[in-house]
Design a protein around this motif. Structure first.
Motif, short mmCIF file in Angstrom:
data_model
loop_
_atom_site.label_atom_id
_atom_site.label_comp_id
_atom_site.label_asym_id
_atom_site.label_seq_id
_atom_site.Cartn_x
_atom_site.Cartn_y
_atom_site.Cartn_z
N ALA A 156 47.61 30.57 -5.49
CA ALA A 156 46.89 30.88 -4.25
C ALA A 156 47.64 30.35 -3.03
O ALA A 156 47.26 30.66 -1.91
CB ALA A 156 45.49 30.27 -4.29
N GLY A 157 48.70 29.59 -3.23
CA GLY A 157 49.46 29.00 -2.13
C GLY A 157 50.54 29.93 -1.61
O GLY A 157 50.58 31.12 -1.94
N PRO A 158 51.44 29.38 -0.81
CA PRO A 158 52.47 30.21 -0.16
C PRO A 158 53.43 30.90 -1.13
O PRO A 158 54.00 31.93 -0.79
CB PRO A 158 53.22 29.23 0.74
CG PRO A 158 52.75 27.87 0.42
CD PRO A 158 51.50 27.99 -0.39
N THR A 159 53.60 30.36 -2.33
CA THR A 159 54.53 30.97 -3.28
C THR A 159 53.85 31.98 -4.21
O THR A 159 54.53 32.58 -5.06
CB THR A 159 55.22 29.89 -4.14
OG1 THR A 159 54.23 29.18 -4.88
CG2 THR A 159 56.03 28.94 -3.28
N ALA A 160 52.57 32.18 -4.08
CA ALA A 160 51.82 33.05 -5.00
C ALA A 160 52.38 34.47 -5.06
O ALA A 160 52.46 35.07 -6.13
CB ALA A 160 50.35 33.08 -4.62
N GLY A 161 52.77 35.02 -3.93
CA GLY A 161 53.31 36.38 -3.92
C GLY A 161 54.61 36.50 -4.68
O GLY A 161 54.86 37.51 -5.36
N TYR A 162 55.42 35.47 -4.61
CA TYR A 162 56.68 35.47 -5.35
C TYR A 162 56.40 35.35 -6.85
O TYR A 162 57.02 36.03 -7.66
CB TYR A 162 57.60 34.34 -4.87
CG TYR A 162 57.90 34.43 -3.40
CD1 TYR A 162 58.90 35.26 -2.93
CD2 TYR A 162 57.15 33.71 -2.47
CE1 TYR A 162 59.17 35.37 -1.57
CE2 TYR A 162 57.41 33.81 -1.12
CZ TYR A 162 58.41 34.64 -0.66
OH TYR A 162 58.66 34.75 0.68
N LEU A 163 55.46 34.47 -7.20
CA LEU A 163 55.10 34.32 -8.61
C LEU A 163 54.57 35.63 -9.18
O LEU A 163 54.93 36.04 -10.28
CB LEU A 163 54.06 33.20 -8.78
CG LEU A 163 54.52 31.79 -8.44
CD1 LEU A 163 53.36 30.80 -8.55
CD2 LEU A 163 55.67 31.36 -9.32
N LEU A 187 57.42 41.49 -1.89
CA LEU A 187 56.07 41.16 -2.35
C LEU A 187 55.70 39.73 -1.97
O LEU A 187 54.56 39.46 -1.57
CB LEU A 187 55.96 41.37 -3.86
CG LEU A 187 56.11 42.81 -4.34
CD1 LEU A 187 56.13 42.88 -5.86
CD2 LEU A 187 55.01 43.69 -3.77
N GLY A 188 56.66 38.82 -2.10
CA GLY A 188 56.39 37.44 -1.71
C GLY A 188 56.10 37.30 -0.23
O GLY A 188 55.18 36.59 0.17
N ALA A 189 56.88 38.00 0.58
CA ALA A 189 56.66 37.95 2.03
C ALA A 189 55.33 38.58 2.43
O ALA A 189 54.67 38.11 3.36
CB ALA A 189 57.82 38.63 2.76
N ALA A 190 54.94 39.63 1.74
CA ALA A 190 53.65 40.27 2.05
C ALA A 190 52.50 39.29 1.84
O ALA A 190 51.57 39.23 2.65
CB ALA A 190 53.46 41.52 1.18
N TRP A 238 53.74 37.94 9.91
CA TRP A 238 54.93 38.66 9.44
C TRP A 238 56.23 38.07 9.96
O TRP A 238 57.20 37.92 9.21
CB TRP A 238 54.86 40.14 9.80
CG TRP A 238 54.08 40.90 8.79
CD1 TRP A 238 52.81 41.40 8.91
CD2 TRP A 238 54.50 41.24 7.46
NE1 TRP A 238 52.43 42.01 7.75
CE2 TRP A 238 53.44 41.94 6.85
CE3 TRP A 238 55.66 41.02 6.74
CZ2 TRP A 238 53.52 42.41 5.54
CZ3 TRP A 238 55.75 41.49 5.43
CH2 TRP A 238 54.68 42.17 4.85
N ASP A 239 56.28 37.72 11.23
CA ASP A 239 57.54 37.19 11.77
C ASP A 239 57.95 35.91 11.06
O ASP A 239 59.11 35.75 10.65
CB ASP A 239 57.42 36.94 13.28
CG ASP A 239 57.37 38.22 14.09
OD1 ASP A 239 57.75 39.28 13.54
OD2 ASP A 239 56.94 38.17 15.25
N ALA A 240 57.00 35.00 10.88
CA ALA A 240 57.31 33.74 10.20
C ALA A 240 57.62 33.97 8.73
O ALA A 240 58.49 33.30 8.16
CB ALA A 240 56.14 32.76 10.36
N ALA A 241 56.92 34.91 8.10
CA ALA A 241 57.18 35.20 6.68
C ALA A 241 58.59 35.74 6.48
O ALA A 241 59.28 35.36 5.53
CB ALA A 241 56.15 36.20 6.15
#
Length: 167
Positions: free
Chosen positions: A74-81, A121-124, A132-135
């Motif tokens: 559920a954290g910032p790396t969840a999309g990458y996982l 996907l991770g950035a989304a 979006w800019d920071a991602a």
């Protein structure tokens, strides 16, 4: 079962090879995911990555920095996982169609496509929390060169493994 177990151990070890960054560390996970997809094919590769993620969800210390537990999903790396099994599936599917060590240029492109898909996907997911800019600034740009290099090394490794099998 042995291949799946070996793959999850490889992923756990690759998670420990990291450059700490915020909000997402640089690790060798994407290299391991790409190699597992390329060597195992899309079915076993995806199953292996999902098994590793299951280990992480159960709290085993298999993620970056020896982390584990549901909070990482559920954290910032969840999309990458979440992108890792998709990445393995894409690379494995392409490898089964000849984008493998016998054709290192195509192997490189498949791994690069997998890395770019993972970053997208991770950035989304990351953008939902930081915009979006920071991602893009923190969750994509620092990883592009590494993705290119890991894809090149992966393609060369596949080529060498293919040669070793033939001799």
């Amino acid at each position: 079962m042995a291949a799946l177990a070996f793959g999850t151990v490889l992923l756990a070890i690759s998670s420990r090879i990291e450059v700490p960054m915020v909000p997402v560390p640089i690790t060798m996970q994407t290299f391991a995911v790409a190699m597992i997809g390329a060597l195992y094919g899309w079915r076993l590769g995806t199953a292996t990555v999902l098994a590793w993620l299951g280990q992480a969800a159960l709290g085993l210390p298999v993620l970056a920095g020896g982390a584990g537990g549901l909070a990482h999903f559920a954290g910032p790396t969840a999309g990458y996982l979440a992108a890792f099994p998709v990445m393995a599936a894409l690379i494995g599917w392409l490898a089964e169609r000849g984008w493998n060590g016998d054709r290192p240029g195509l192997a490189f492109l498949s791994m690069l496509a997998g890395n770019l898909l993972c970053l997208a996907l991770g950035a989304a997911w990351l953008a939902q929390g930081i915009g979006w800019d920071a991602a893009i600034t923190h969750g994509v740009l620092p990883f592009v060169l590494g993705g290119v290099l890991k894809s090149a090394v992966g393609a060369l490794a596949l080529r060498q493994l293919g040669r070793a099998r033939r001799t």
